[in-house]
Write an enzyme that holds these catalytic residues in place. Structure first.
Site, PDB file in Angstrom:
ATOM      1  N   GLY A 257      26.781 -57.788  12.668  1.00 41.95           N
ATOM      2  CA  GLY A 257      25.447 -57.351  13.055  1.00 41.95           C
ATOM      3  C   GLY A 257      24.739 -56.550  11.976  1.00 41.95           C
ATOM      4  N   HIS A 258      23.501 -56.189  12.272  1.00 39.99           N
ATOM      5  CA  HIS A 258      22.658 -55.512  11.272  1.00 39.99           C
ATOM      6  C   HIS A 258      23.188 -54.128  10.933  1.00 39.99           C
ATOM      7  CE1 HIS A 258      19.751 -53.931  14.654  1.00 39.99           C
ATOM      8  NE2 HIS A 258      21.003 -53.624  14.889  1.00 39.99           N
ATOM      9  N   ASN A 259      23.004 -53.775   9.653  1.00 41.95           N
ATOM     10  CA  ASN A 259      23.365 -52.466   9.112  1.00 41.95           C
ATOM     11  C   ASN A 259      24.874 -52.201   9.077  1.00 41.95           C
ATOM     12  OD1 ASN A 259      20.529 -51.818  10.768  1.00 41.95           O
ATOM     13  ND2 ASN A 259      20.605 -51.020   8.692  1.00 41.95           N
TER      14      ASN A 259
END
Length: 363
Positions: A257-259
């Site tokens: 997922g993001h980050n």
């Protein structure tokens, strides 16, 4: 596509493995074995004349002792366990890590055939894209404006390289890989078919029972020598970048997922799921189907067992597991029925403890 080489002398094979490992994997060949001709690497049970076999686990020592390979690769410890103080009546190659030796040997004996450099006339290269003259671009590839393709890179058929993407030297994208805008792929990466790098992170702000999309303006940055499996997705960051460290190996069907921040030399097996803002330290491993709840950290060197769920930050490195192994159907549902009754059983136990305390006080 791979191409079989050989035969090769055992000493030449050992020297090539030393070279490929940057002099970290050294080998000692037993007397009179250096000039033996080797045709192929083979398993213990099927190896014959002209083959090299390897012993990677002590539980196969008996098979190693009886195998018919021309040469046997093993550790000094395994050699002593099989033959004691006697010299084996066969050619041996002693090394600290036979499994890694096997991996390098296959690279020598069955090297990948790389195509001639050049851009297919059926590829689409937009104005402003830069493709190194030593790179290979196959039919159907789309490379958009501002993208940079490094030396000796190999872009497989029908892959899409979006605006501003950078592909490092020697990186190989298999067919049908999609790299979204602005992502930076390191040197010598291998990205398998169907992978999507840099899609929007799953970011939405709730408002009056609806959801407002949060623009994902970060990107994805991978280090050198990263491998990404087929149909794996790595989302771009919301504000900061999603990063993958040097030497990390990611299996098929993994979701990052993001980050997320994945460290160096991490191994993620198939179907690992990683919610946003998870940080994984260097040299961690996660077994197939493991899941990370997001906004958590895992310290360097930690191993997460297959199917385990990680709900929060892990403070100390170690081996963590948390799934129930497969059980007979009836037994599983009996256990499940007990689990459902645990709150009631806990209340009953508290009542019994209270009565016992009262009885003890009146005695």
């Amino acid at each position: 596509m791979i191409h079989k080489t050989g035969p090769i002398t055992l000493i030449d094979l050992v020297d090539r493995i030393k070279e490929l490992s940057n002099d970290t994997l050294l080998s000692t060949i037993s007397a009179n074995g250096q000039n033996e001709k080797i045709n192929m690497i083979a398993p213990l049970e099927t190896a014959g004349h002209g083959d090299v076999a390897f012993l990677a686990s002590p539980k196969y020592r008996e098979e190693a002792k009886n195998c018919k390979a021309t040469a046997l690769v093993l550790t000094e410890e395994d050699k002593h366990a099989i033959w004691g103080d006697k010299d084996p009546e066969r050619i041996t190659v002693i090394t600290k890590n036979p499994y890694a030796w096997f991996a390098y040997a296959l690279q020598v004996m069955l090297p990948e055939v790389k195509p001639e450099p050049g851009i297919s006339p059926k590829a689409t290269i937009e104005d402003g894209a830069v493709v190194d003259p030593t790179a290979t671009v196959e039919p159907g590839v789309v490379i958009k404006a501002g993208a940079k393709i490094g030396a000796k890179a190999w872009i497989g058929a029908n892959s899409v390289i979006s605006e501003g993407v950078e592909i490092g030297e020697g990186t190989h994208l298999y067919p049908n890989v999609n790299i979204y805008y602005g992502c930076k792929i390191g040197r010598r990466n291998v990205i398998h078919s169907g992978a999507v790098i840099g899609a929007d992170g799953f970011g939405f702000a709730p408002l009056d029972k609806m959801y407002v999309k949060i623009p994902q303006v970060g990107t994805v940055v991978t280090g050198d020598d990263v491998e990404i499996g087929a149909n794996t997705c790595i989302d771009r960051g919301a504000l900061n970048n999603t990063t993958i460290g040097n030497g990390t190996k990611i299996d098929d069907l993994v979701m990052i997922g993001h980050n997320c921040k994945v460290g160096n030399n991490v191994v993620l097996s198939g179907r690992v799921g990683m919610a946003g803002s998870t940080t994984i330290g260097d040299n961690c491993q996660a077994g197939g189907g493991a899941g990370f709840a997001g906004h958590l950290s895992v310290p360097a060197g930690t191993i997460i067992g297959g199917g385990a769920g990680v709900p929060g930050t892990i403070d100390a490195p170690g081996y963590y597991a948390g799934y129930m192994p497969a059980l007979p159907h009836k037994e599983f549902f009996n256990i499940l029925s007990v689990i459902k009754r645990l709150p009631e059983m806990r209340r009953s136990l508290k009542r019994v403890e209270a009565k016992l305390d009262l009885l003890n006080k009146t005695e």
